[in-house]
Design an enzyme around this catalytic site. Structure first.
Site, PDB file in Angstrom:
ATOM      1  N   LYS A  86       0.811  -1.221   0.000  1.00 43.94           N
ATOM      2  CA  LYS A  86       0.000   0.000   0.000  1.00 43.94           C
ATOM      3  C   LYS A  86       0.848   1.277   0.000  1.00 43.94           C
ATOM      4  O   LYS A  86       0.390   2.325  -0.487  1.00 43.94           O
ATOM      5  CB  LYS A  86      -0.923   0.011   1.221  1.00 43.94           C
ATOM      6  CG  LYS A  86      -2.058  -0.996   1.157  1.00 43.94           C
ATOM      7  CD  LYS A  86      -3.161  -0.526   0.243  1.00 43.94           C
ATOM      8  CE  LYS A  86      -4.403  -1.374   0.372  1.00 43.94           C
ATOM      9  NZ  LYS A  86      -5.515  -0.888  -0.479  1.00 43.94           N
ATOM     10  N   SER A 337       1.298  -9.828  -0.360  1.00 48.62           N
ATOM     11  CA  SER A 337       1.043  -8.392  -0.371  1.00 48.62           C
ATOM     12  C   SER A 337       1.360  -7.642   0.912  1.00 48.62           C
ATOM     13  O   SER A 337       1.494  -6.422   0.895  1.00 48.62           O
ATOM     14  CB  SER A 337      -0.410  -8.123  -0.763  1.00 48.62           C
ATOM     15  OG  SER A 337      -1.300  -8.730   0.158  1.00 48.62           O
TER      16      SER A 337
END
Length: 354
Positions: A86, A337
């Protein structure tokens, strides 16, 4: 019923994303002009992020290859700044703000990773940040957001909608709203994961990526389709949070009534308005995995790779390990991720808790 310390996640799962909209089958117009995600935009973001983001390592395991019957390359975003991919999208978006927008500050809404990424990026760029977070959110993730210097605004998911809370703050204080995935510059930043993966791994037959709101899949898919045109893009969702899978089958965005998964970063009820048409074009398939397989993948990463991966980050690897995707004789890229999980929650899951 799930015992503590994971009760907060069930409470959040039952109420999260109330404000993502319940309009089933909503048609999405194709973007035009600059309102589009292109490979040029991903390349520009990648260049902008050079020297700012970590070029995360590509991990391999002979044990994993033997178990899957192929060659598996794991893109390890737990080693990214703020602990997840992110940060790439957040920094790219914030770096494009003009001087007036920077001076006024920004507001974001997030259950964890996006908020932490925005808070860190804002701190590095000298921008004031407010992050709207659920009262039921992970204590560890909320502490990280606050630790990076952002102002916290808590809301009650049972009575408030996070987008509306953030929008009201943006209007009252003239702040710029930074969305977690439905923003082309955020997606472009996430696409730098795909650029690095192609450079590090070389030719691949498959690329597996987790799908929540769809920003990571859209960005990585844009890069992979340009740089590795022979590779198939496979999205992976938790079995009980399969909004993108259902939407792709229906040919339009559809909404779930509820989600229930330990993968707290993938609890979207509805695919993103901007991300869905991109993923509709680029994803060759979307598969789902049960929570038990997600925990098994987390345990594999910890035991064999010595890497802590959060549930959302382990979802693509779970698809390989449980056989939802076959890797036999193939070269496969897998995006892990993120790695942000409270130690007590990690220990609880690895001890057999669900």
């Amino acid at each position: 019923m799930l015992p503590r310390p994971y009760l907060w996640k069930l409470s959040f799962a039952a109420k999260t994303n109330v404000s993502q909209g319940r309009t089933k089958g909503l048609p999405i117009p194709a973007p035009t002009g600059q309102q589009a995600l292109t490979f040029d935009r991903v390349q520009a973001a990648t260049a902008r992020l050079a020297g700012i983001v970590h070029r995360t390592p590509l991990l391999t395991s002979r044990t994993l290859d033997a178990r899957c019957g192929g060659t598996v390359c794991l893109k390890a975003e737990p080693f990214q700044r703020s602990g997840s991919f992110k940060f790439r999208g957040a920094y790219n978006r914030l770096s494009l703000l003009d001087a007036d927008e920077r001076a006024k500050g920004i507001v974001a809404y997030s259950s964890g990773n996006h908020g932490a990424a925005v808070a860190l990026a804002a701190s590095l760029l000298g921008i004031g940040a407010v992050v709207v977070v659920p009262e039921t959110g992970s204590p560890a993730k909320l502490a990280a957001i606050e630790g990076y210097g952002a102002e916290i605004r808590r809301y009650d998911p049972a009575t408030e909608r996070r987008e509306e809370v953030a929008a009201a703050l943006a209007e009252a204080r003239s702040l710029t709203l930074i969305r977690p995935f439905d923003d082309y510059d955020v997606m472009a930043g996430q696409g730098s994961v795909g650029v690095e993966l192609a450079e590090q791994a070389g030719e691949l037959d498959l690329v597996l990526v987790p799908v929540g709101g769809g920003g990571l899949a859209a960005g990585v898919g844009t890069a992979v389709k340009a740089l590795l045109p022979g590779a198939a893009m496979i999205g992976v969702e938790p079995a009980r949070a399969d909004d993108t899978s259902r939407s792709l089958r229906a040919g339009r965005r559809v909404s779930l009534d509820a989600v229930d998964t330990i993968a707290d970063g993938l609890r979207a009820l509805t695919p993103g308005e901007l991300t869905f048409p991109i993923n509709q074009r680029q994803l060759d398939d979307v598969v789902t995995v049960p929570d038990a397989a997600i925990v098994d993948a987390m345990l594999f990463c910890f035991a064999r790779l010595k890497v802590v991966v959060e549930p959302s980050g382990a979802v693509p690897l779970a698809a390989l390990l449980c056989g939802a995707v076959r890797a036999s004789g193939r070269r496969v890229g897998v995006v892990l991720s993120g790695g942000n999980i409270d130690p007590a929650d990690f220990a609880f899951l690895q001890a057999g808790g669900r």
